[in-house]
Design a protein around this motif. Sequence first.
Motif, PDB file in Angstrom:
ATOM      1  N   ALA B  27      19.862 -11.843 -39.750  1.00 25.44           N
ATOM      2  CA  ALA B  27      19.392 -11.661 -38.478  1.00 25.44           C
ATOM      3  C   ALA B  27      18.774 -10.837 -37.439  1.00 25.44           C
ATOM      4  O   ALA B  27      18.827  -9.842 -36.812  1.00 25.44           O
ATOM      5  N   ASN B  28      18.651  -9.202 -38.825  1.00 21.44           N
ATOM      6  CA  ASN B  28      17.839  -8.039 -38.532  1.00 21.44           C
ATOM      7  C   ASN B  28      16.604  -8.496 -38.924  1.00 21.44           C
ATOM      8  O   ASN B  28      16.049  -7.395 -39.209  1.00 21.44           O
ATOM      9  N   ALA B  30      14.279  -9.021 -36.424  1.00 17.65           N
ATOM     10  CA  ALA B  30      13.365  -8.490 -35.035  1.00 17.65           C
ATOM     11  C   ALA B  30      13.548  -6.795 -35.582  1.00 17.65           C
ATOM     12  O   ALA B  30      14.069  -6.368 -35.574  1.00 17.65           O
ATOM     13  N   LYS B  32      14.131  -3.495 -34.467  1.00 15.18           N
ATOM     14  CA  LYS B  32      15.166  -2.929 -33.130  1.00 15.18           C
ATOM     15  C   LYS B  32      14.527  -2.532 -32.187  1.00 15.18           C
ATOM     16  O   LYS B  32      13.568  -2.391 -31.544  1.00 15.18           O
ATOM     17  N   THR B  34      16.551  -0.735 -30.051  1.00 17.46           N
ATOM     18  CA  THR B  34      17.735   0.411 -28.619  1.00 17.46           C
ATOM     19  C   THR B  34      17.679   1.513 -29.896  1.00 17.46           C
ATOM     20  O   THR B  34      17.432   1.586 -31.244  1.00 17.46           O
ATOM     21  N   LYS B 266      23.464   2.852 -17.720  1.00 15.10           N
ATOM     22  CA  LYS B 266      23.954   1.734 -17.167  1.00 15.10           C
ATOM     23  C   LYS B 266      25.630   1.854 -17.648  1.00 15.10           C
ATOM     24  O   LYS B 266      26.506   2.023 -16.690  1.00 15.10           O
ATOM     25  N   ALA B 273      29.523   9.122 -24.844  1.00 17.35           N
ATOM     26  CA  ALA B 273      28.376   8.314 -25.352  1.00 17.35           C
ATOM     27  C   ALA B 273      27.454   8.056 -23.900  1.00 17.35           C
ATOM     28  O   ALA B 273      28.261   7.344 -22.760  1.00 17.35           O
ATOM     29  N   THR B 275      24.805   4.871 -22.499  1.00 15.44           N
ATOM     30  CA  THR B 275      23.668   4.499 -22.497  1.00 15.44           C
ATOM     31  C   THR B 275      22.907   3.851 -21.411  1.00 15.44           C
ATOM     32  O   THR B 275      23.299   4.145 -20.076  1.00 15.44           O
ATOM     33  N   ARG B 293      17.177  -0.200 -24.469  1.00 22.59           N
ATOM     34  CA  ARG B 293      17.898   0.035 -24.512  1.00 22.59           C
ATOM     35  C   ARG B 293      18.222   2.012 -25.270  1.00 22.59           C
ATOM     36  O   ARG B 293      17.523   2.011 -26.300  1.00 22.59           O
ATOM     37  N   VAL B 295      20.408   5.413 -26.160  1.00 23.82           N
ATOM     38  CA  VAL B 295      21.718   5.039 -26.207  1.00 23.82           C
ATOM     39  C   VAL B 295      22.000   6.901 -26.476  1.00 23.82           C
ATOM     40  O   VAL B 295      21.481   7.140 -28.081  1.00 23.82           O
ATOM     41  N   LYS B 297      24.241   9.680 -28.631  1.00 19.47           N
ATOM     42  CA  LYS B 297      25.678  10.005 -28.531  1.00 19.47           C
ATOM     43  C   LYS B 297      25.525  11.279 -29.149  1.00 19.47           C
ATOM     44  O   LYS B 297      25.035  12.183 -29.381  1.00 19.47           O
ATOM     45  N   ALA B 308      25.494  10.681 -39.969  1.00 15.93           N
ATOM     46  CA  ALA B 308      25.113   9.469 -38.942  1.00 15.93           C
ATOM     47  C   ALA B 308      23.913   8.826 -38.734  1.00 15.93           C
ATOM     48  O   ALA B 308      23.852   7.881 -38.961  1.00 15.93           O
ATOM     49  N   ASN B 311      23.445   7.223 -42.102  1.00 15.71           N
ATOM     50  CA  ASN B 311      24.051   5.607 -42.145  1.00 15.71           C
ATOM     51  C   ASN B 311      23.945   5.042 -41.671  1.00 15.71           C
ATOM     52  O   ASN B 311      24.290   3.641 -40.735  1.00 15.71           O
ATOM     53  N   GLU B 313      23.752   5.519 -37.572  1.00 18.45           N
ATOM     54  CA  GLU B 313      24.223   5.501 -36.359  1.00 18.45           C
ATOM     55  C   GLU B 313      23.576   5.521 -35.284  1.00 18.45           C
ATOM     56  O   GLU B 313      23.715   5.782 -34.100  1.00 18.45           O
ATOM     57  N   VAL B 314      22.791   7.054 -36.128  1.00 17.47           N
ATOM     58  CA  VAL B 314      21.677   7.225 -34.590  1.00 17.47           C
ATOM     59  C   VAL B 314      20.139   7.004 -35.725  1.00 17.47           C
ATOM     60  O   VAL B 314      19.931   7.617 -36.595  1.00 17.47           O
TER      61      VAL B 314
END
Lengths: 515, 616
Positions: B27-28, B30, B32, B34, B266, B273, B275, B293, B295, B297, B308, B311, B313-314
């Motif tokens: 599924a991953n 494409a 990213k 964001t 948004k 956070a 967005t 998008r 984001v 954090k 992070a 991992n 996450e950022v």
Amino acid sequence: MIAYISRRLGVLVVILFGSSFILYNLAAISGDPLGELRLSREPNAQQQIVALTRELNLDVPPPLRYFLWLRGILGVFVGNADFGLTRTQQPVINEILVALPITLRLVTAATIIAIILGISIGIVTALRQYSRFDYAMTFVAFLLYSLPIFWVAVLLKEYLAIQFNTFLSEPRISAQWLIGLSIASGVFWSAIISGTRKRVLLIFAGAATANFAFLSYLSITEWFANPSLGPIGIGVFSVGVAYGVTQLSTGIQNKAALHSSLTMAAIALVIYYPVQWLFEQDGEIIIYPLLVITLFLVAGFVPLKFSRIDRGPIIRTSIISAFIMGLLIVIDQLMQTWKPYMESDAVYFRPIPTIGQVNALLEPGNFWMSLLDALVHMFLPTLALLLISFAGYVRFSRGTLLEVLNQDYIRTARAKGLTERTVIMRHAFRNTMIPIATIMVVDFASIIGGAIITERIFGWLGMGTLFNTAINSMDLNLLMGVFLLTGFLAVSANLIADLLYSALDPRIRAGAGGN
Amino acid sequence: MKLNRLAQVAIATAATAGLAVGLLSPANAAPKTTVQIVQSNALTGLNPSVSAMNLTFNTDVDYLEQVGFTYYNNKATLVDNTAFGTYKIVSKKPFKVQYTVNKGRLWSDGTPINGIDLLLTHITAAGTYSQIAGLGDPADSDVTPAFDSLGYGGLYEQHVVGLPILSPDKMSVTVEYGTQVPDWRLLAPGVFPVHALMMMAEGKNKLGTVAENNAARERFYKAFDTYNTASLKKMGAIWSKNYNINVVNASTNPLLLVGNGPFMIKSAVANGAVTMVRNPKYNSGPKVKSLQRVVFKVIGDGTAAAQALKNGEVDIYAGQPTADAVAQLKAMAPAVKVIGGDQAVYEHLDLRVGPAYGTTEPYNGPFAGDSQKAKDLRTAFLLAYPREEIMTKVIQPINATSQLMNSLMVFNSEPSYKNIIAKSGVSKFTAGTQASRTAQALALVKKHFPSAAAGSGSVKIKLLYGQPSNARRVAQAALAKAEWAKAGFDVDVTPTSGWSAFLEDPKYDAAFFAWVKSAAFQSGNVGTYETKANYQGYSNPVIDKIYKELGATPFTAAQIADRFTKVDAELIKDAVTLPVFQHPSANGVNAKLQGVAPSPFSPNLVWNLWDWSFTN
């Protein structure tokens, strides 16, 4: 008694005002709010200095500025307390109201689990005093007690988040880990159960083998990528719960209690599939409270079939069992959500986060997804807090129980011929809880102040972060707001603890005149 | 018929294969779209021009929401945003500049942008307008003006004459300045959705139609042109208060979110956070390459942010500029790359010559005055300051390409740097090894204190510097103290908390800290050493004169460099200050993220967010 309480309340007020005055002044002289502007080379830096001085009343010396602030607070007596604005123009009270639930979410779970786990381990170690398990737990307790949380947090993140996420992309447990974990489990169980050397060796071998087989099965089926308990798991665990709860609650020889608990286990198994269907009707949150009520009603009425006398303990047993079985079904449902959660765009195959309280990218609306998201975000911080705080409860409850077990009334109870279970659970345990209950109150008050370091490391924006921000940005209104709340809670929790002690233990009376 | 069946089979096979490929590929696949960016403090408001709201996060979000005539690139040069509009000098005497918005630029609510949208800057930057319109005097120390703006008192206010004139087609605004301002390019007005402001002042909380918006904008223009105090005050209250929100959700007034930038908010969680998603109407600036998008954090702790990043996450984190933090980021390769850079902040050592301008307390320390003795001691102190050692031990572990700064006027990367240092006489402080310079320093001290020797502590010096928590400064101080001791100085290097409040305190003989440069003014850093501006009590008529010149007449690059050389030479001759380094930055970036090029000026990282993209 009333005189005593009112005197304590008076002292409380004096302490709060005195300490807030000192804190205000210390904070005010600890930094320079204009510092950044003094170093600015903007042509209008001077203008900005004027604006900031105007906003924060910097032309008033701190001891006097304190009273400007106090004037707002004292408004509480005429019904419009004004905690002022933060430096970012938000009302302080709003900031606190936003931060408070976050802190509660972070610390409450950790504290409750720490208390339950700490007390149970403490009691087992006291009952097995000077056994291998006792020594092992004493060692572990002191080890955890002495670990700094920032370091524990970094390790947890590295191994349980970053590397675990990487592991999830191919959830096969390597041979070294399989063997290592099996040996660890063998050591653990043989230490707890104890006995002769032969028995210990047998238990060690049995536990290690069982563990090895179990983990291999999980590894081969790639269970971690798509976990669930399934009806079989639910059934096995429910029967276990039925026996365990009955043993602790009434004793296994109470056949009525055991049978009603077992009936609950059977019911849990029977309703497994219908409940799955209900859970899929997502969006109708209303059904969840209904389910819980039904659960308790059924658990309350089933025991009536098994006994006509002494129904109280049996109903209690059946309700506790039913509650735990209900939790198992919820856990199973969360496990089933795991795979779709992991595959969602927001999570991108790295489900265990290291920071934050929710995933900002997750589309809201799906109850189970959101719940799972909140839980995985709570996982590491809760674990970190738990690890370092439960040791205290272990030591405390062990010590208290040992002391209680030496009391005359315990000997009397044994002499009466009561079963060991009754002696421990009814006579010893309840008395152990008296001092523990009082430290729990103080603990709960202090956690509102937030776990500053934990919040910072895990990027949770609760009371601790608020306090930290207030200090770093020289935001006196915010600082004092946080301080007033935590200070008030700390002082009044001490009062409540004292009162609670005298209420729980008739031997102690806190009367007027300080006798 | 046969062919037909064959075709059917072929199509079915192809479809099945396609479906299988679609289902089987992860599924991953494409890239990213964001990007997740770390901020160390929470969002506090959407209008960073309000005085209490000028914080990094607010500025970054605003930069993505509103696009004007110019922006800074990573070379610290001002770039014209020709997609939005143009500006030109239409008359030299009187000096008039015309700002024109291109036709067809749109706000996110579909309203075309025109010249009226440029006028709010005049209200929020010219204190004179505020006074005439009865909105309060921004210089007053008791009452906050209706528009609580931090723009007052700047270059614009100092030079603007009268009201900006709107052209008949309403697409241009002409502003007259009293003199030919050298930095006129920096004065370009910002763009603001005044129709939204007007509508909120009228109590609306829904987006209007284009016709309604145009009408509201006309009403704004009328209020502006006629100094309508009541209407302006209402708008001022909205502008100063209502934008100061830290929560954005479905119940937020959409008028607050109108912008012309590439992204719009948004959602924003209180203290959490933020967005932002693509603005579908965006046509006021460079094309956005691929991001959908953004984001932000909030992570206050450096180690947490680094983990992070590891991992996933950022994606990008402007790391703590410490050697340990950089080593931690580097250890995360190849998933993470470290992009270093220099900030527009430079560290320097200042010596006190007299009491700071405007203070009454006298300064009688060893460096006071113009006597030969004071000059010798100052020179000795600067000679013994181990700048190279500080570079190699403290700074280069963070950014290996950082270099010793030798000019207080220009950064090493600027074209005129080489010429300036060749002529400014700074070689006095760079020639030889540190040992030889320290020996020279000791000789100078001996001239006035015959008993001086290494470790004699003949001259007692009190040094002022940053918070105790700033480990880098403590390291700097320790290195310097050891070297100064060799030249006979006994330096008290106890760090001071709240140190910046003591910059004018004559108790301290020397200070090291950093100056922040926030825009490329023609006068550069000269103003820092002007009599009234410096905290050292230093006054030099040559520098004062040059500062005045630079602020009054536009010069060519060569003329500016010439003047900068003179100022540097004066500062070195008088031995009052020495630069050390530009503050380094180290950004941990997801290795798949392309296009990141940190800028020394705000908004440091996100200035070219439109160029960012992810590879696979």
